[in-house]
Scaffold this motif. Structure first.
Motif, mmCIF file in Angstrom:
data_model
loop_
_atom_site.group_PDB
_atom_site.id
_atom_site.type_symbol
_atom_site.label_atom_id
_atom_site.label_comp_id
_atom_site.label_asym_id
_atom_site.label_seq_id
_atom_site.Cartn_x
_atom_site.Cartn_y
_atom_site.Cartn_z
ATOM 1 N N SER A 67 -7.670 10.886 45.833
ATOM 2 C CA SER A 67 -7.489 9.783 46.778
ATOM 3 C C SER A 67 -8.141 10.085 48.127
ATOM 4 O O SER A 67 -8.711 9.200 48.765
ATOM 5 C CB SER A 67 -6.001 9.491 46.977
ATOM 6 O OG SER A 67 -5.457 8.884 45.823
ATOM 7 N N LEU A 68 -8.061 11.347 48.557
ATOM 8 C CA LEU A 68 -8.697 11.724 49.822
ATOM 9 C C LEU A 68 -10.218 11.573 49.724
ATOM 10 O O LEU A 68 -10.866 11.095 50.667
ATOM 11 C CB LEU A 68 -8.324 13.161 50.187
ATOM 12 C CG LEU A 68 -6.876 13.380 50.636
ATOM 13 C CD1 LEU A 68 -6.574 14.871 50.759
ATOM 14 C CD2 LEU A 68 -6.607 12.679 51.961
ATOM 15 N N ASP A 70 -11.795 9.532 47.647
ATOM 16 C CA ASP A 70 -12.046 8.091 47.569
ATOM 17 C C ASP A 70 -11.955 7.437 48.940
ATOM 18 O O ASP A 70 -12.651 6.453 49.210
ATOM 19 C CB ASP A 70 -11.049 7.428 46.617
ATOM 20 C CG ASP A 70 -11.389 7.672 45.154
ATOM 21 O OD1 ASP A 70 -12.488 8.192 44.883
ATOM 22 O OD2 ASP A 70 -10.557 7.362 44.287
ATOM 23 N N MET A 71 -11.081 7.961 49.795
ATOM 24 C CA MET A 71 -10.940 7.381 51.129
ATOM 25 C C MET A 71 -12.254 7.459 51.902
ATOM 26 O O MET A 71 -12.602 6.554 52.653
ATOM 27 C CB MET A 71 -9.824 8.108 51.889
ATOM 28 C CG MET A 71 -9.552 7.536 53.271
ATOM 29 S SD MET A 71 -9.061 5.796 53.199
ATOM 30 C CE MET A 71 -9.789 5.166 54.706
ATOM 31 N N GLY A 75 -13.831 4.085 51.084
ATOM 32 C CA GLY A 75 -13.040 3.505 52.161
ATOM 33 C C GLY A 75 -13.813 3.490 53.469
ATOM 34 O O GLY A 75 -14.129 2.437 54.025
ATOM 35 N N ALA A 122 -11.688 0.001 55.894
ATOM 36 C CA ALA A 122 -11.193 1.374 55.796
ATOM 37 C C ALA A 122 -9.672 1.407 55.850
ATOM 38 O O ALA A 122 -9.020 2.152 55.102
ATOM 39 C CB ALA A 122 -11.785 2.232 56.916
ATOM 40 N N SER A 125 -8.304 0.005 52.579
ATOM 41 C CA SER A 125 -8.561 0.955 51.493
ATOM 42 C C SER A 125 -7.583 2.119 51.552
ATOM 43 O O SER A 125 -7.068 2.566 50.513
ATOM 44 C CB SER A 125 -9.999 1.476 51.565
ATOM 45 O OG SER A 125 -10.932 0.433 51.401
ATOM 46 N N GLY A 126 -7.330 2.622 52.757
ATOM 47 C CA GLY A 126 -6.382 3.720 52.905
ATOM 48 C C GLY A 126 -4.992 3.337 52.441
ATOM 49 O O GLY A 126 -4.312 4.110 51.758
ATOM 50 N N TYR A 127 -4.563 2.135 52.797
ATOM 51 C CA TYR A 127 -3.235 1.667 52.382
ATOM 52 C C TYR A 127 -3.191 1.477 50.876
ATOM 53 O O TYR A 127 -2.198 1.832 50.225
ATOM 54 C CB TYR A 127 -2.907 0.357 53.098
ATOM 55 C CG TYR A 127 -1.487 -0.113 52.879
ATOM 56 C CD1 TYR A 127 -0.413 0.621 53.364
ATOM 57 C CD2 TYR A 127 -1.219 -1.277 52.176
ATOM 58 C CE1 TYR A 127 0.894 0.198 53.163
ATOM 59 C CE2 TYR A 127 0.078 -1.714 51.959
ATOM 60 C CZ TYR A 127 1.136 -0.969 52.458
ATOM 61 O OH TYR A 127 2.424 -1.386 52.242
ATOM 62 N N LEU A 129 -4.964 3.084 48.582
ATOM 63 C CA LEU A 129 -4.958 4.392 47.934
ATOM 64 C C LEU A 129 -3.592 5.067 48.051
ATOM 65 O O LEU A 129 -3.140 5.748 47.122
ATOM 66 C CB LEU A 129 -6.052 5.278 48.545
ATOM 67 C CG LEU A 129 -7.485 4.873 48.182
ATOM 68 C CD1 LEU A 129 -8.487 5.561 49.094
ATOM 69 C CD2 LEU A 129 -7.784 5.201 46.717
ATOM 70 N N THR A 147 -10.584 0.536 44.898
ATOM 71 C CA THR A 147 -11.506 0.777 46.011
ATOM 72 C C THR A 147 -12.960 0.955 45.555
ATOM 73 O O THR A 147 -13.868 0.467 46.246
ATOM 74 C CB THR A 147 -11.058 1.984 46.851
ATOM 75 O OG1 THR A 147 -10.860 3.121 45.990
ATOM 76 C CG2 THR A 147 -9.765 1.683 47.601
#
Length: 249
Positions: A67-68, A70-71, A75, A122, A125-127, A129, A147
């Motif tokens: 996830s990090l 992908d961010m 993101g 961004a 996307s963060g929320y 993920l 995402t």
């Protein structure tokens, strides 16, 4: 340390590395090279999960690391690309973001900050993920637009402008209201309570994977016929097909 078990994390590292390089090119305004590194990042993002399943190497660290990564790749990068597209729409050119928003940057007053609307991607996307990591409903399907799919949608725009340019396409894709609307719609789709099928094959039989096979076949046809314009069409098709899809029990 079991090196075999670390293979998925190594692949995730390649995704993160591609995302970091893509950020540098996006900030400088080279959106075609940005897209190339993002495509590689999404490629690695697909295969880290596949490798984890094949090697039975799932871990909480791997989930968070994915996830990090992908961010950044899916993101931060599409958000910066949208900022650049909005800069083109508002002011007629991509910019070097490292200079444009400095105290000695453009002499445009408050208006120079309007393209920063793109950074909402961004945030959304963060929320999305963060929710994905704690949502047990998304083990074999998705709730909301993934995402990477949203990133492909955003990154397709500069590629269409570069390689399939026409006055009509430019008038649409570089319309500031279109871009602002697309930004808001993508933020909503990322976090909407919308069930979407995943391209994860538990078996290879046609009956249980009919929608996946049909989707992949249509993707190939659309890419051959429409080239880069196929990407936003494919994302729309993905959403529409999911509306007729019944989640597996």
């Amino acid at each position: 340390m079991n090196i075999i078990k670390q293979i998925p994390n190594i692949i995730t590292s390649l995704n993160l590395l591609c995302g970091c390089v893509a950020v540098l090119f996006a900030v400088s305004g080279d959106l075609v090279t940005t897209a190339i590194f993002v495509f590689f990042g999404i490629f690695f993002d697909f295969f880290d999960g596949l490798a984890a399943r094949m090697l039975n190497a799932h871990s909480n660290v791997g989930l968070e690391f994915d996830s990090l990564a992908d961010m950044i790749t899916s993101g931060v990068v599409p958000a910066i690309v949208m900022v650049q597209l909005l800069s083109e729409a508002f002011f007629g050119s991509y910019i070097d973001l490292s200079e444009a928003f400095s105290p000695n940057g453009w002499n445009r007053g408050f208006s120079k900050y309007l393209p920063l609307i793109g950074l909402l991607i961004a945030v959304a996307s963060g929320y999305r993920l963060a929710k994905f990591n704690v949502d047990t409903r998304q083990t074999s399907s998705f709730i909301g637009l993934p995402t990477p799919a949203n990133t492909l949608l955003i990154l397709s725009l500069p590629l269409i402008l570069q390689f399939q340019h026409s006055d009509l396409i430019e008038s649409i894709l570089l319309n500031k209201w279109f871009l602002i609307g697309l930004t808001l719609i993508s933020c909503i789709l990322l976090n909407a309570e919308l069930p979407l099928f995943a391209l994860k094959f538990k078996t290879w039989d046609f009956k249980s994977n009919a929608i996946r096979y049909v989707f992949l076949l249509l993707c190939i046809v659309l890419i051959v016929v429409l080239k880069f314009i196929a990407i936003p069409v494919i994302i729309l098709l993905y959403i529409l097909l999911s509306l007729f899809w019944k989640p597996e029990k």
